[in-house]
Design a protein around this motif. Structure first.
Motif, PDB file in Angstrom:
ATOM      1  N   ILE A 314      29.972  29.200  36.055  1.00 65.72           N
ATOM      2  CA  ILE A 314      30.600  30.421  36.549  1.00 65.72           C
ATOM      3  C   ILE A 314      32.000  30.142  37.060  1.00 65.72           C
ATOM      4  N   GLY A 317      34.417  29.488  34.139  1.00 70.63           N
ATOM      5  CA  GLY A 317      34.681  30.729  33.413  1.00 70.63           C
ATOM      6  C   GLY A 317      35.642  31.641  34.147  1.00 70.63           C
ATOM      7  N   ILE A 318      35.413  31.820  35.440  1.00 68.98           N
ATOM      8  CA  ILE A 318      36.285  32.699  36.233  1.00 68.98           C
ATOM      9  C   ILE A 318      37.684  32.125  36.343  1.00 68.98           C
ATOM     10  N   ILE A 330      37.517  40.459  37.580  1.00 71.49           N
ATOM     11  CA  ILE A 330      36.781  39.671  36.603  1.00 71.49           C
ATOM     12  C   ILE A 330      35.735  38.796  37.271  1.00 71.49           C
ATOM     13  N   GLN A 331      35.983  38.419  38.530  1.00 70.03           N
ATOM     14  CA  GLN A 331      35.023  37.578  39.247  1.00 70.03           C
ATOM     15  C   GLN A 331      33.692  38.303  39.446  1.00 70.03           C
ATOM     16  N   PHE A 334      31.953  38.716  36.054  1.00 70.24           N
ATOM     17  CA  PHE A 334      31.390  37.465  35.558  1.00 70.24           C
ATOM     18  C   PHE A 334      30.109  37.120  36.319  1.00 70.24           C
ATOM     19  N   ASN A 335      30.136  37.270  37.648  1.00 69.78           N
ATOM     20  CA  ASN A 335      28.950  36.973  38.452  1.00 69.78           C
ATOM     21  C   ASN A 335      27.805  37.922  38.109  1.00 69.78           C
ATOM     22  N   ALA A 338      26.376  37.040  34.709  1.00 70.39           N
ATOM     23  CA  ALA A 338      25.567  35.816  34.783  1.00 70.39           C
ATOM     24  C   ALA A 338      24.186  36.106  35.345  1.00 70.39           C
TER      25      ALA A 338
END
Length: 356
Positions: A314, A317-318, A330-331, A334-335, A338
């Protein structure tokens, strides 16, 4: 029955056999399958165990090729290792009660209180930093005891109980800090403990590695860990086998409180200050890593090694997306993605096991 009964053939023994023995099929032995089929099953098993590590390597290679000037550097690697160490500690704090079948939604808020309390004592009250560190850890123990007692004594659901205690902790943090950021001078040696590098490796990552190793040994190679997994699998069977489930659960929440306190102090040392609302954004990344980690190394089980891998999948990716110009949101995307992916994978795998 005593929780110290030795040689019990109940849940503890079953948990140990499940941990150490392979799945040999319904008959418990050779099932007549061809070598090719068995080889395919072994390959599929290895793929499920280590796929997330492959994702981590792939993300690093892709971002290094696309953005070599910013991403493919030693300083960027050191930054990722350091910044994600705090998330890693929180993810491990989440894993401990999850193994025993409980949620702790207060972890992010405990982290925020620990960071603010450490900054308040060291920067404003001029306490000895080591004394402040010890006090923060004691506060973490107290919160863990409160959570454990409410859940085991009053039989309250852990999900809503820890959410409630978390909101109380958030309110306490805002009251102590007057809802303000705390910054100012602090002993240089104390701040260096969160910023220095040893042989190029950031100290926060080394702290995470030490905690991860200790927790890995505790969960995988001790009676305490086997009992925790047994309780998480079937608490009724665990109690019938002589395990003191309530005591085990209370201890799990205390460990979580200590890890949250440690994470808050390390964060304060790294940043040189605190924010009263940092805990609000810390809960989702920790749970996302814990659930995603359960798809890796030991698929279907919350585990330390998989959690650490997930934290850095993670994080990489971030970081890579943000360096390419992605917006701050985006954080969260993304979390959240996931977490959803981890839930989908675990649900599909469970249904296949049931169908099989």
């Amino acid at each position: 029955m005593s929780s110290d009964v030795k040689g019990s053939p109940g849940a503890t023994g079953l948990a140990e056999r499940a941990r150490t023995q392979p799945d040999l099929g319904p008959a418990g032995g050779f099932d007549g399958s061809s070598p090719r089929r068995r080889g395919g099953e072994l390959l599929a098993d290895a793929g499920s165990r280590f796929a997330l590590i492959g994702v981590l390597v792939l993300l690093w290679v892709v971002f290094s090729v696309v953005n070599p000037a910013a991403f493919a550097t030693v300083s960027n690697l050191q930054t990722i290792l350091s910044v994600q160490a705090t998330t890693g500690l929180l993810a491990l704090a989440v894993v401990v009660p999850l193994v025993a079948g409980h949620f702790d939604l207060s972890t992010g808020f405990q982290f925020g209180l620990a960071q603010s309390l450490c900054a308040l004592l060291v920067i404003r009250q001029q306490w000895n930093p080591l004394l402040a560190l010890g006090f923060v850890l004691v506060v973490g123990v107290v919160i863990g005891v409160v959570n454990g007692q409410l859940i085991t004594r009053l039989r309250l659901p852990s999900f809503t109980t820890t959410l409630g205690t978390g909101m109380v902790v958030l309110g306490l943090t805002e009251w102590l800090t007057r809802n303000q950021v705390i910054t100012g001078p602090a002993p240089a040696w104390f701040l260096d403990l969160g910023r220095m590098r040893v042989a190029g490796i950031p100290l926060p990552f080394l702290y995470l590695a030490i905690v991860a190793i200790v927790l890995f040994v505790l969960l995988e190679y001790t009676v305490w860990g086997r009992r925790a997994y047994a309780i998480g699998a079937n608490v009724v069977a665990a109690r019938l086998s002589g395990i003191s489930a309530d005591r085990q659960v209370r201890q799990s929440f205390v460990i979580t409180g200590v890890l949250c306190g440690l994470a808050g102090c390390i964060s304060m040392m790294s940043l040189g200050g605190s924010s009263p609302v940092i805990g609000l954004g810390s809960l989702l990344p920790a749970f996302a890593a814990a659930f995603l980690g359960a798809t890796c190394i030991r698929p279907g089980r919350y585990n330390v090694a998989g959690t650490i891998v997930a934290v850095y999948v993670i994080g990489v990716g971030i970081t890579g997306l943000q360096q390419l110009g992605a917006e701050i949101y985006i954080q969260d995307l993304f979390n959240g993605a996931a977490l959803l992916i981890a839930l989908i994978i675990s649900t599909v795998a469970r249904r296949r096991r049931v169908a099989g």
